[in-house]
Design a protein around this motif. Structure first.
Motif, mmCIF file in Angstrom:
data_model
loop_
_atom_site.group_PDB
_atom_site.id
_atom_site.type_symbol
_atom_site.label_atom_id
_atom_site.label_comp_id
_atom_site.label_asym_id
_atom_site.label_seq_id
_atom_site.Cartn_x
_atom_site.Cartn_y
_atom_site.Cartn_z
ATOM 1 N N HIS A 46 16.382 9.197 -1.445
ATOM 2 C CA HIS A 46 16.163 10.454 -2.165
ATOM 3 C C HIS A 46 14.725 10.957 -2.044
ATOM 4 C CE1 HIS A 46 14.753 7.484 -5.117
ATOM 5 N NE2 HIS A 46 14.075 8.459 -5.685
ATOM 6 N N MET A 47 13.812 10.115 -1.508
ATOM 7 C CA MET A 47 12.408 10.497 -1.405
ATOM 8 C C MET A 47 11.933 10.617 0.041
ATOM 9 S SD MET A 47 10.605 8.188 -4.293
ATOM 10 C CE MET A 47 9.101 9.114 -4.052
ATOM 11 N N ARG A 48 12.800 10.342 0.970
ATOM 12 C CA ARG A 48 12.353 10.240 2.349
ATOM 13 C C ARG A 48 11.901 11.589 2.890
ATOM 14 N NH1 ARG A 48 15.709 11.731 6.565
ATOM 15 N NH2 ARG A 48 17.803 12.442 5.996
ATOM 16 N N ILE A 71 14.160 -2.553 4.084
ATOM 17 C CA ILE A 71 14.123 -2.492 2.626
ATOM 18 C C ILE A 71 13.525 -1.153 2.225
ATOM 19 C CG2 ILE A 71 11.858 -3.629 2.530
ATOM 20 C CD1 ILE A 71 12.622 -4.837 -0.142
ATOM 21 N N THR A 72 14.007 -0.580 1.131
ATOM 22 C CA THR A 72 13.382 0.628 0.594
ATOM 23 C C THR A 72 12.542 0.262 -0.620
ATOM 24 O OG1 THR A 72 15.389 1.095 -0.693
ATOM 25 C CG2 THR A 72 15.151 2.230 1.413
ATOM 26 N N LEU A 73 11.363 0.852 -0.706
ATOM 27 C CA LEU A 73 10.473 0.683 -1.856
ATOM 28 C C LEU A 73 9.769 2.001 -2.122
ATOM 29 C CD1 LEU A 73 8.747 -2.791 -1.276
ATOM 30 C CD2 LEU A 73 10.430 -2.208 -3.050
ATOM 31 N N GLN A 393 15.452 2.502 -11.948
ATOM 32 C CA GLN A 393 14.169 3.197 -12.057
ATOM 33 C C GLN A 393 13.737 3.842 -10.727
ATOM 34 O OE1 GLN A 393 11.657 0.000 -13.426
ATOM 35 N NE2 GLN A 393 12.152 0.348 -15.590
ATOM 36 N N GLY A 394 14.548 3.675 -9.689
ATOM 37 C CA GLY A 394 14.215 4.283 -8.408
ATOM 38 C C GLY A 394 13.117 3.564 -7.659
ATOM 39 N N VAL A 395 12.900 2.295 -7.970
ATOM 40 C CA VAL A 395 11.847 1.533 -7.311
ATOM 41 C C VAL A 395 12.272 1.154 -5.888
ATOM 42 C CG1 VAL A 395 10.510 -0.615 -7.380
ATOM 43 C CG2 VAL A 395 10.875 0.698 -9.473
ATOM 44 N N TYR A 396 13.587 0.966 -5.686
ATOM 45 C CA TYR A 396 14.070 0.678 -4.318
ATOM 46 C C TYR A 396 15.402 1.360 -4.071
ATOM 47 C CZ TYR A 396 17.597 -2.782 -5.766
ATOM 48 O OH TYR A 396 18.693 -3.412 -6.310
#
Length: 396
Positions: A46-48, A71-73, A393-396
């Motif tokens: 969602h942030m890419r 991994i997404t962070l 929390q959308g951290v990953y």
């Protein structure tokens, strides 16, 4: 699935890949292809931004990111940075190609990380270097090609500067970064200490200019475009036979004599215009025209066989399809087969260096964004409830 090494050679090393686009991912692909556990860190879906090569399903991305885990962070969140630092604590190498100031702002620069992890090897790739008047400029492949002088010596005289047909600045910066990482890892075996290493697209291209730079630095000669002909060794270049173009390379007086004999022009060996290198340079236009006239009497296959049998280097000029129809390319086994769980069977070019005992292969197709997030986080010891909270929390 845990780490699946593509080779035993570097399987003991873990690399954190914080890069995007091409130069950095190329460096990390080199390490992954030789077995390193490369963990690609990307922003959550969602942030890419536009950080991929033609989209994650594209052939470019599939080629560049094979043999890696993902991994997404969210590095805009403190907890995202905290998790990243946990991950780095398990690693041998970090590779990044942020703008030079970003890593300091995020607190993931070498000086900060090495306080708790003194054996860390930290590699930075930028457009123009980490410091200096252009350090903060955005850097792209073609800009570096132009600034390095490469475009001034590429193309036909009078046609203006010409870019190379591949992203050579990106690729070379990535390969040099990988080489630097391996050198630093070797040095670490003696000292026990890591270090910061950095390269840039511009530095890589200036280095790749090779003999053209020494023509200026030593001889005070400014190289110019020579088109398809070698600037100093004549005749060497693209010539036209009856059915199309081919490359011929004539180096040295003995090869020149053989070349003349095969071409049916033994008189050129003693011709005042052509008998030595200097004369052939002065009269390059006339000798090239004569060569083309004689080549036009036969097809390329005839000349390729004749010249190579006589020790004169010669070869076809292939399109990309023709490359993989070459019997020698097929014999060398450069194309590797892999099955992607997302896209099915794939064929990709493997490494150009063959290690007999610990060869490189393609063990894993390119991952989807964040495909291995939970797997990697669990390797760090995070429990299910923590993963659930971080995900929410959308951290990953």
């Amino acid at each position: 699935m845990p780490h699946l090494p593509a080779s035993a050679a570097l399987s003991r090393f873990r690399v954190i890949d914080l890069t995007q686009v091409r130069a950095g991912p190329t460096a990390c692909r080199q390490l992954a292809d030789w077995g390193a556990d490369v963990i690609q860190v990307q922003m959550p879906e969602h942030m890419r931004g536009d950080d991929t090569l033609g989209g994650q399903d594209g052939s470019d991305y599939q080629y560049t990111h094979r043999n890696k885990r993902s991994i997404t962070l969210n590095l805009k969140e403190p907890e995202g940075i905290a998790v990243l630092k946990q991950l780095i604590a398990t690693a041998d190498v970090v590779v990044e190609n942020f703008r030079p100031d970003v890593k300091f702002r995020l607190g993931i620069d070498y000086e900060t990380l090495s306080k708790d992890h003194p054996s860390l090897v930290y590699a930075s790739i930028s457009g123009f270097g980490q410091t200096g008047p252009l350090a903060q400029r955005p850097g792209f492949d073609q800009i570096a090609q132009g600034m390095s002088g490469l475009m001034s010596v590429t193309g036909k005289p009078g046609d203006g500067p010409m870019r190379v047909g591949i992203p050579i600045a990106d690729l070379c910066a990535g390969i040099f970064a990988a080489q630097g990482i391996l050198v630093a890892l070797l040095e670490r075996e003696a000292s026990g200490r890591g270090q910061w290493l950095h390269t840039s697209l511009l530095e890589s291209m200036v280095y790749m200019m090779d003999f053209q730079t020494s023509r200026w630095l030593i001889d005070s000669d400014v190289p110019t475009q020579a088109g398809n002909y070698h600037p100093t060794s004549i005749p060497t270049g693209v010539y036209k036979a009856k059915d199309g173009y081919m490359n011929i390379a004539v180096f040295g007086s003995k090869i020149w004599e053989r070349f003349c004999d095969i071409l049916g022009a033994p008189e050129w060996v003693t011709d005042e215009r052509y008998k030595d290198k200097q004369g052939r340079s002065i009269h390059r236009d006339s000798i090239n025209a004569e060569i083309n006239r004689r080549l036009a009497t036969q097809e390329r296959a005839y000349w390729v066989e004749k010249f190579n049998a006589g020790g004169v280097a010669c070869g076809l000029i292939n399109d990309v399809k023709g490359v993989f129809e070459e019997p020698q390319i097929q014999h060398l086994g450069m194309v590797k087969d892999i099955v992607s769980i997302h896209q099915g069977p794939q064929r990709l070019v493997g490494q150009p260096v063959q290690l007999e005992r610990t060869p490189s292969t393609i063990a894993r197709a390119a991952p989807k964004r964040g495909e291995h997030s939970e797997e990697i986080l669990r390797e760090l010891g995070l429990e299910t409830d923590t993963l659930t909270r971080l995900k929410a929390q959308g951290v990953y």
